[in-house]
Write a protein that holds these residues in place. Structure first.
Motif, PDB file in Angstrom:
ATOM      1  N   LEU A  18      -1.390   2.995  -4.301  1.00 31.29           N
ATOM      2  CA  LEU A  18      -2.655   3.591  -3.860  1.00 31.29           C
ATOM      3  C   LEU A  18      -3.211   4.550  -4.915  1.00 31.29           C
ATOM      4  O   LEU A  18      -4.427   4.708  -5.043  1.00 31.29           O
ATOM      5  CB  LEU A  18      -2.460   4.334  -2.535  1.00 31.29           C
ATOM      6  N   VAL A  70      -4.917  -2.968  -3.598  1.00 28.47           N
ATOM      7  CA  VAL A  70      -3.789  -3.078  -2.664  1.00 28.47           C
ATOM      8  C   VAL A  70      -4.250  -2.964  -1.210  1.00 28.47           C
ATOM      9  O   VAL A  70      -3.645  -3.573  -0.323  1.00 28.47           O
ATOM     10  CB  VAL A  70      -2.710  -2.025  -2.982  1.00 28.47           C
ATOM     11  N   LEU A  71      -5.318  -2.193  -0.946  1.00 28.86           N
ATOM     12  CA  LEU A  71      -5.818  -2.126   0.425  1.00 28.86           C
ATOM     13  C   LEU A  71      -6.339  -3.484   0.876  1.00 28.86           C
ATOM     14  O   LEU A  71      -6.222  -3.853   2.053  1.00 28.86           O
ATOM     15  CB  LEU A  71      -6.916  -1.075   0.533  1.00 28.86           C
ATOM     16  N   TYR A 109       2.853  -3.552   3.983  1.00 26.17           N
ATOM     17  CA  TYR A 109       1.765  -4.528   4.031  1.00 26.17           C
ATOM     18  C   TYR A 109       1.679  -5.068   5.447  1.00 26.17           C
ATOM     19  O   TYR A 109       2.580  -4.856   6.267  1.00 26.17           O
ATOM     20  CB  TYR A 109       2.004  -5.678   3.032  1.00 26.17           C
ATOM     21  N   PRO A 114      -6.171   1.482  -5.668  1.00 28.50           N
ATOM     22  CA  PRO A 114      -6.314   1.584  -4.202  1.00 28.50           C
ATOM     23  C   PRO A 114      -7.079   0.427  -3.586  1.00 28.50           C
ATOM     24  O   PRO A 114      -6.655  -0.119  -2.558  1.00 28.50           O
ATOM     25  CB  PRO A 114      -7.038   2.916  -4.014  1.00 28.50           C
ATOM     26  N   THR A 134       0.839  -1.206   0.000  1.00 29.77           N
ATOM     27  CA  THR A 134       0.000   0.000   0.000  1.00 29.77           C
ATOM     28  C   THR A 134       0.872   1.252   0.000  1.00 29.77           C
ATOM     29  O   THR A 134       0.684   2.177   0.794  1.00 29.77           O
ATOM     30  CB  THR A 134      -0.916   0.020   1.240  1.00 29.77           C
ATOM     31  N   THR A 161      -3.891   3.385   7.136  1.00 27.86           N
ATOM     32  CA  THR A 161      -3.013   3.311   5.966  1.00 27.86           C
ATOM     33  C   THR A 161      -3.055   4.611   5.168  1.00 27.86           C
ATOM     34  O   THR A 161      -2.006   5.170   4.813  1.00 27.86           O
ATOM     35  CB  THR A 161      -3.418   2.132   5.068  1.00 27.86           C
ATOM     36  N   SER A 184      -3.016  -6.100   0.866  1.00 23.05           N
ATOM     37  CA  SER A 184      -2.018  -5.878   1.921  1.00 23.05           C
ATOM     38  C   SER A 184      -2.451  -6.455   3.261  1.00 23.05           C
ATOM     39  O   SER A 184      -1.610  -6.743   4.120  1.00 23.05           O
ATOM     40  CB  SER A 184      -1.743  -4.380   2.070  1.00 23.05           C
TER      41      SER A 184
END
Length: 277
Positions: free
Chosen positions: A89, A96-97, A170, A93, A84, A144, A100
């Motif tokens: 991002l 990866v959110l 992550y 976004p 992230t 994050t 992670s």
């Protein structure tokens, strides 16, 4: 896997040590008393009692085994794509959110995984799977973004090098800290004070050392997010109690009023004479 509703979880009697803020839900019949060992065993996750926690832990087991036995180059590439950092991002976004949060730093050997299992189990047995997932996701996402967005701004204004946009980031720690913060709201006052005090000292020490600035600032923020959820969690518990009592009371009235669908033979009331239309 069968996903039980939050209402079903709330109505399940749960006796756990140290928890008192959300009362146990009353049922139509009192359950048999649990022994001390059985009460402590209920702090462990089960597929039927804590489906969210059990499913999430299975995912972490799978990704940890992949990290341990997978090809090192492939593992490193997957982790980079799951990071992230600011660059990811800005591009993907949501991906990866989500990705992670599927990796535990240190794998199954990390004590963080064990703590996560205990915290999520206790929280899910009190407030249900959906609310537990919401608390975890809230801490993970907000902490994050709150730590990565300033990095992007600092790079734009020239305070940080461009390489900071690709920092590997992550793990589950932000979601765990939010879950711990929420769970402390269900502790007895003494235990709540001790836990928050101990966490405060630990997080303050990390901020003084500042060995990993983004993580060290994200942890107290995630903890505060969990603490901010206290009113919502207690309100949910109060609603669960009211619903369970209402269902129990209606059941008692129905059972008292309707004893049988058919009246005994010979006791039916005479038919009424039909009047003029």
């Amino acid at each position: 896997m069968h996903q039980r509703t939050d209402r079903a979880v709330r109505e399940e009697p749960f006796a756990a040590p140290l928890l008192d803020a959300v009362p146990r839900q009353p049922g139509p019949a009192a359950p048999p008393p649990h022994s001390g060992a059985r009460r402590w065993l209920r702090l462990l996750p089960t597929p039927t009692g804590t489906p969210f926690t059990s499913g999430y832990l299975l995912v972490l087991v799978g990704t940890s085994l992949f990290m341990e036995f997978g090809d090192p180059a492939t593992v490193a590439a997957v982790l980079r794509e799951s990071s992230t950092d600011v660059a990811h991002l800005g591009e993907t976004p949501l991906l990866v959110l989500t990705a992670s949060a599927l990796w535990a730093v240190g794998g199954l050997g990390s004590p963080v995984v064990f703590v996560l299992a205990l915290v999520l189990t206790a929280l899910e047995r009190r407030i249900g799977g959906w609310r537990t997932a919401a608390v975890f996701v809230l801490g993970h996402v907000v902490a994050t973004l709150a730590t990565e967005i300033p990095v992007g701004i600092s790079v734009v204004v020239g305070h940080l090098p461009e390489s900071s946009l690709h920092r590997l980031d992550y793990g589950i720690s932000f979601g765990l800290m939010a879950s711990v913060g929420a769970l402390t709201g269900l502790f007895t006052p003494l235990v709540r004070t001790l836990v928050l005090g101990g966490l405060g000292v630990m997080l303050a020490s990390d901020l003084v050392e500042l060995s990993s600035p983004l993580t060290d600032w994200g942890h107290p923020l995630a903890l505060l997010l969990g603490v901010a959820c206290w009113p919502l969690l207690r309100r949910a518990g109060a609603v669960g109690v009211a619903v369970s009592r209402g269902v129990a009371e209606r059941g008692e009235v129905i059972r008292g009023a309707v004893s049988s669908r058919r009246a005994p033979r010979g006791t039916r009331p005479p038919a009424r004479a039909r009047g003029p239309r």
